[in-house]
Design a protein around this motif. Sequence first.
Motif, mmCIF file in Angstrom:
data_model
loop_
_atom_site.group_PDB
_atom_site.id
_atom_site.type_symbol
_atom_site.label_atom_id
_atom_site.label_comp_id
_atom_site.label_asym_id
_atom_site.label_seq_id
_atom_site.Cartn_x
_atom_site.Cartn_y
_atom_site.Cartn_z
ATOM 1 N N MET A 1 0.812 -1.213 0.000
ATOM 2 C CA MET A 1 0.000 0.000 0.000
ATOM 3 C C MET A 1 0.850 1.269 0.000
ATOM 4 N N LEU A 2 2.169 1.126 0.031
ATOM 5 C CA LEU A 2 3.018 2.324 -0.024
ATOM 6 C C LEU A 2 2.793 3.006 -1.364
ATOM 7 N N PRO A 3 2.639 4.323 -1.367
ATOM 8 C CA PRO A 3 2.345 4.988 -2.641
ATOM 9 C C PRO A 3 3.566 5.111 -3.538
ATOM 10 N N LEU A 4 3.397 4.664 -4.765
ATOM 11 C CA LEU A 4 4.410 4.877 -5.787
ATOM 12 C C LEU A 4 3.816 6.007 -6.646
ATOM 13 N N VAL A 5 4.291 7.221 -6.417
ATOM 14 C CA VAL A 5 3.735 8.467 -6.945
ATOM 15 C C VAL A 5 2.293 8.641 -6.432
ATOM 16 N N ASP A 6 1.284 8.271 -7.207
ATOM 17 C CA ASP A 6 -0.082 8.541 -6.750
ATOM 18 C C ASP A 6 -0.951 7.302 -6.597
ATOM 19 N N LYS A 7 -0.326 6.123 -6.650
ATOM 20 C CA LYS A 7 -1.099 4.884 -6.517
ATOM 21 C C LYS A 7 -0.340 3.924 -5.612
ATOM 22 N N PRO A 8 -1.066 3.081 -4.871
ATOM 23 C CA PRO A 8 -0.329 2.087 -4.092
ATOM 24 C C PRO A 8 0.412 1.121 -5.005
ATOM 25 N N LEU A 9 1.548 0.640 -4.524
ATOM 26 C CA LEU A 9 2.402 -0.258 -5.302
ATOM 27 C C LEU A 9 1.612 -1.399 -5.966
ATOM 28 N N VAL A 10 0.741 -2.045 -5.204
ATOM 29 C CA VAL A 10 0.039 -3.227 -5.726
ATOM 30 C C VAL A 10 -0.872 -2.882 -6.915
ATOM 31 N N GLN A 11 -1.291 -1.630 -6.992
ATOM 32 C CA GLN A 11 -2.237 -1.272 -8.060
ATOM 33 C C GLN A 11 -1.610 -1.367 -9.449
ATOM 34 N N TYR A 12 -0.302 -1.196 -9.538
ATOM 35 C CA TYR A 12 0.355 -1.263 -10.846
ATOM 36 C C TYR A 12 0.171 -2.648 -11.472
ATOM 37 N N SER A 13 0.406 -3.708 -10.699
ATOM 38 C CA SER A 13 0.265 -5.046 -11.285
ATOM 39 C C SER A 13 -1.206 -5.442 -11.418
ATOM 40 N N VAL A 14 -2.039 -4.942 -10.516
ATOM 41 C CA VAL A 14 -3.479 -5.205 -10.644
ATOM 42 C C VAL A 14 -3.988 -4.591 -11.954
ATOM 43 N N GLU A 15 -3.563 -3.376 -12.242
ATOM 44 C CA GLU A 15 -3.988 -2.721 -13.495
ATOM 45 C C GLU A 15 -3.426 -3.460 -14.709
ATOM 46 N N GLU A 16 -2.214 -3.977 -14.564
ATOM 47 C CA GLU A 16 -1.615 -4.739 -15.682
ATOM 48 C C GLU A 16 -2.475 -5.963 -16.003
ATOM 49 N N ALA A 17 -2.919 -6.665 -14.960
ATOM 50 C CA ALA A 17 -3.767 -7.857 -15.172
ATOM 51 C C ALA A 17 -5.074 -7.454 -15.858
ATOM 52 N N ILE A 18 -5.704 -6.427 -15.323
ATOM 53 C CA ILE A 18 -7.001 -6.002 -15.873
ATOM 54 C C ILE A 18 -6.856 -5.553 -17.326
ATOM 55 N N SER A 19 -5.713 -4.948 -17.647
ATOM 56 C CA SER A 19 -5.518 -4.418 -19.011
ATOM 57 C C SER A 19 -5.499 -5.522 -20.070
ATOM 58 N N VAL A 20 -5.234 -6.779 -19.649
ATOM 59 C CA VAL A 20 -5.245 -7.871 -20.628
ATOM 60 C C VAL A 20 -6.467 -8.774 -20.422
ATOM 61 N N GLY A 21 -7.443 -8.276 -19.686
ATOM 62 C CA GLY A 21 -8.708 -9.012 -19.540
ATOM 63 C C GLY A 21 -8.708 -10.084 -18.462
ATOM 64 N N ILE A 22 -7.676 -10.090 -17.619
ATOM 65 C CA ILE A 22 -7.693 -11.027 -16.485
ATOM 66 C C ILE A 22 -8.417 -10.293 -15.357
ATOM 67 N N ASN A 23 -9.601 -10.752 -14.992
ATOM 68 C CA ASN A 23 -10.313 -9.956 -13.987
ATOM 69 C C ASN A 23 -10.844 -10.716 -12.775
ATOM 70 N N GLN A 24 -10.354 -11.934 -12.582
ATOM 71 C CA GLN A 24 -10.611 -12.574 -11.291
ATOM 72 C C GLN A 24 -9.290 -12.567 -10.543
ATOM 73 N N LEU A 25 -9.171 -11.686 -9.599
ATOM 74 C CA LEU A 25 -7.885 -11.435 -8.976
ATOM 75 C C LEU A 25 -7.872 -11.978 -7.543
ATOM 76 N N ILE A 26 -6.949 -12.903 -7.322
ATOM 77 C CA ILE A 26 -6.895 -13.594 -6.037
ATOM 78 C C ILE A 26 -5.692 -13.065 -5.265
ATOM 79 N N LEU A 27 -5.938 -12.356 -4.190
ATOM 80 C CA LEU A 27 -4.837 -11.784 -3.413
ATOM 81 C C LEU A 27 -4.585 -12.645 -2.181
#
Length: 289
Positions: free
Chosen positions: A28-54
């Motif tokens: 959850m540490l912010p990398l500029v304006d988003k938490p670190l984990v959001q970068y890879s979550v967005e990467e998954a969503i961008s290719v249509g992977i949308n069941q995300l298991i954390l």
Amino acid sequence: MEIKKAVFPVAGLGTRFLPATKVLPKEMLPLVDKPLVQYSVEEAISVGINQLILITGRGKRAIEDYFDRSFELEHILKERKMEDALKTITDISETAEFIFIRQKEPKGLGHAILCAKPVVEYEYFAVFLADDVIIGEKPAISFLLDVYKKYKFSVVALEEVTWDEVSRYGIVQVKEIEQDVYEIVDLIEKPTKDKAPSNLAIIGRYILSPKIFRCIERISSGVGGEIQLTDAMKLLLEEEPIYGVKYKGRRYDCGTIESFIKATVELALEHEKLGKDFRFFLEKLIQRR
Ligand code: G1P
């Protein structure tokens, strides 16, 4: 055969970032304006992977709350007509389904992946290690998906690292089958320089066969006393092929404070809204010192 599920192991204690991570998950540490984990979550969503298991653990509740809706906050932002802010907090939770599983003990990456077995079962799935933030023209995972579509077996992301760095990674021995595409011959987790079969390292993106679960169940602890995914992949290799692909993109290993700061500065320089002012500030700052 389409990949619909991705696993994000986020249970790590983040000890390198103490005291900042005493109560706040590293992810959850912010990398500029988003938490670190959001970068890879967005990467998954961008290719249509949308069941995300954390795969979470103790002290990681903030991650669950973050990807959930926040009705109170949404209501206030709506009333104040803060549409942009509203969009930033609703977009992600609307486009993907988030499933949280708790890893009861920190027993390593392999063990974390095994926690996803009840949800993934018999499907091929992706794995994203949030520490590896990869920026490029195409999402890094799409390089793996292309190889998976063609060869229909597991695929890992590869990058050449310096020989001094091999002991920090899973290292592979390979046979090149196409430009930048390899068949894996052997893998070893965090070898010393003299034991490393190459300087090609596994980077935090994987497409894995569901057979990996049985392999993880069969292995005992490896390097660092942890159940290592690399060791399980070595067993998988006895049953079926594993491929590797060099992705194109810039990777920031955000697992250390030093790299995290470098990533912050470089991504801030490239930021759509902040970049220009930040560059000016940095240039002035450097001139003054
Ligand atoms: C993990 C894996 C390792 C891989 C690395 C990529 O190591 O065990 O094989 O090369 O991620 O970032 P960790 O960084 O968790 O020590």
